[in-house]
Design a protein around this motif. Structure first.
Motif, PDB file in Angstrom:
ATOM      1  N   ASP A 109       0.824  -1.214   0.000  1.00 51.32           N
ATOM      2  CA  ASP A 109       0.000   0.000   0.000  1.00 51.32           C
ATOM      3  C   ASP A 109       0.858   1.264   0.000  1.00 51.32           C
ATOM      4  N   LEU A 110       1.968   1.231   0.723  1.00 52.65           N
ATOM      5  CA  LEU A 110       2.875   2.373   0.780  1.00 52.65           C
ATOM      6  C   LEU A 110       3.476   2.661  -0.597  1.00 52.65           C
ATOM      7  N   ILE A 111       3.847   1.632  -1.313  1.00 51.24           N
ATOM      8  CA  ILE A 111       4.412   1.801  -2.654  1.00 51.24           C
ATOM      9  C   ILE A 111       3.367   2.405  -3.593  1.00 51.24           C
ATOM     10  N   ILE A 112       2.153   1.907  -3.532  1.00 44.84           N
ATOM     11  CA  ILE A 112       1.086   2.443  -4.384  1.00 44.84           C
ATOM     12  C   ILE A 112       0.822   3.906  -4.045  1.00 44.84           C
ATOM     13  N   ALA A 113       0.727   4.219  -2.755  1.00 47.51           N
ATOM     14  CA  ALA A 113       0.478   5.601  -2.339  1.00 47.51           C
ATOM     15  C   ALA A 113       1.610   6.520  -2.786  1.00 47.51           C
ATOM     16  N   ALA A 114       2.844   6.060  -2.657  1.00 49.02           N
ATOM     17  CA  ALA A 114       3.986   6.873  -3.077  1.00 49.02           C
ATOM     18  C   ALA A 114       3.944   7.118  -4.580  1.00 49.02           C
ATOM     19  N   ALA A 115       3.608   6.097  -5.350  1.00 53.28           N
ATOM     20  CA  ALA A 115       3.515   6.252  -6.799  1.00 53.28           C
ATOM     21  C   ALA A 115       2.436   7.265  -7.172  1.00 53.28           C
ATOM     22  N   ARG A 116       1.294   7.152  -6.526  1.00 58.14           N
ATOM     23  CA  ARG A 116       0.204   8.099  -6.791  1.00 58.14           C
ATOM     24  C   ARG A 116       0.612   9.525  -6.454  1.00 58.14           C
ATOM     25  N   ASN A 117       1.193   9.705  -5.283  1.00 56.16           N
ATOM     26  CA  ASN A 117       1.581  11.046  -4.849  1.00 56.16           C
ATOM     27  C   ASN A 117       2.637  11.651  -5.776  1.00 56.16           C
ATOM     28  N   LEU A 118       3.614  10.848  -6.146  1.00 52.38           N
ATOM     29  CA  LEU A 118       4.657  11.330  -7.038  1.00 52.38           C
ATOM     30  C   LEU A 118       4.079  11.666  -8.413  1.00 52.38           C
ATOM     31  N   ALA A 119       3.200  10.814  -8.917  1.00 52.51           N
ATOM     32  CA  ALA A 119       2.588  11.071 -10.224  1.00 52.51           C
ATOM     33  C   ALA A 119       1.743  12.338 -10.196  1.00 52.51           C
ATOM     34  N   GLU A 120       0.983  12.538  -9.135  1.00 46.93           N
ATOM     35  CA  GLU A 120       0.164  13.750  -9.038  1.00 46.93           C
ATOM     36  C   GLU A 120       1.039  14.997  -8.936  1.00 46.93           C
ATOM     37  N   ALA A 121       2.183  14.886  -8.264  1.00 48.63           N
ATOM     38  CA  ALA A 121       3.059  16.039  -8.075  1.00 48.63           C
ATOM     39  C   ALA A 121       3.928  16.331  -9.301  1.00 48.63           C
ATOM     40  N   GLU A 122       4.438  15.265  -9.949  1.00 48.97           N
ATOM     41  CA  GLU A 122       5.429  15.473 -11.005  1.00 48.97           C
ATOM     42  C   GLU A 122       5.105  14.778 -12.325  1.00 48.97           C
ATOM     43  N   GLY A 123       4.035  14.021 -12.375  1.00 47.66           N
ATOM     44  CA  GLY A 123       3.674  13.290 -13.595  1.00 47.66           C
ATOM     45  C   GLY A 123       4.224  11.875 -13.568  1.00 47.66           C
ATOM     46  N   TRP A 124       3.660  11.028 -14.429  1.00 48.24           N
ATOM     47  CA  TRP A 124       4.043   9.617 -14.438  1.00 48.24           C
ATOM     48  C   TRP A 124       5.472   9.384 -14.909  1.00 48.24           C
TER      49      TRP A 124
END
Length: 195
Positions: free
Chosen positions: A16-31
């Motif tokens: 869950d932490l990895i998924i949340a980090a990916a989402r947060n990073l994508a929202e902040a800086e893009g995929w």
């Protein structure tokens, strides 16, 4: 709690932490900014630990997309339950869809624009995707005896509105009028059972 149970719980928390980090990073800086190296730094685990959960970035994006469908289904279900009469419920669901896409652009991109190994409209479709589609079918049932195709067309229209608005191709200030137009066309074109 046994050692095995604790390990399973810790593994689920890391997942869950990895998924949340990916989402947060994508929202902040893009995929494009989401890499296993960056995620490993953010979650403070080694890349091999990440690879023990996911085969790579594509698998992470897939997990994010499926999580997004869970959230989209919940948002539409909530809107439908609060909507009241069938036409108002349809309006609420359409509004919830557009609001979801606008509020979570990177998540929405993972769900609908990035290449993910997720089957749509098949026996292999994951339950969260089926649940999101079922919300559209359910809210459209009062207007059409066979609402599946109408749900596909409505979904396509909502997706088009979301993408065109996000891309600046249509102005955001006309969003409510466009949703009203779509809902009114569905009501007029349907059987009229829910008017």
């Amino acid at each position: 709690m046994s050692i095995t149970e604790r390990r399973h719980r810790e593994r689920a928390q890391r997942h869950d932490l990895i998924i949340a980090a990916a989402r947060n990073l994508a929202e902040a800086e893009g995929w494009d900014a989401v890499t296993t190296r960056r995620l490993a730094e953010i979650v403070e685990y080694s890349q091999p630990v990440l690879y023990s959960h996911f085969d790579g970035k594509d698998a992470i994006v897939r997990a994010v997309a499926i999580e997004g469908f869970v959230e989209l289904a919940a948002a539409m279900q909530h809107a439908r339950s609060q909507g009241g009469a069938p036409a108002a419920a349809l309006r609420a669901v359409c509004g919830a869809y557009i609001a979801f896409a606008a509020a979570r652009p990177a998540l929405y991109q993972a769900m609908f624009a990035l290449p993910v190994d997720v089957k749509f409209a098949s026996a292999e479709t994951p339950p969260p995707l089926q649940a999101a589609f079922a919300e559209l079918v359910g809210v459209l049932r009062p207007f059409d005896a066979q609402p599946d195709q109408l749900a596909e067309v409505t979904w396509a229209a909502l997706h088009g509105l979301a993408v065109l608005c996000r891309g600046g191709r249509i102005p955001p200030q006309g969003e409510d009028a466009r949703i009203d137009l779509l809902v009114n066309r569905i009501i007029v074109g349907g059987t009229g059972a829910g008017r």
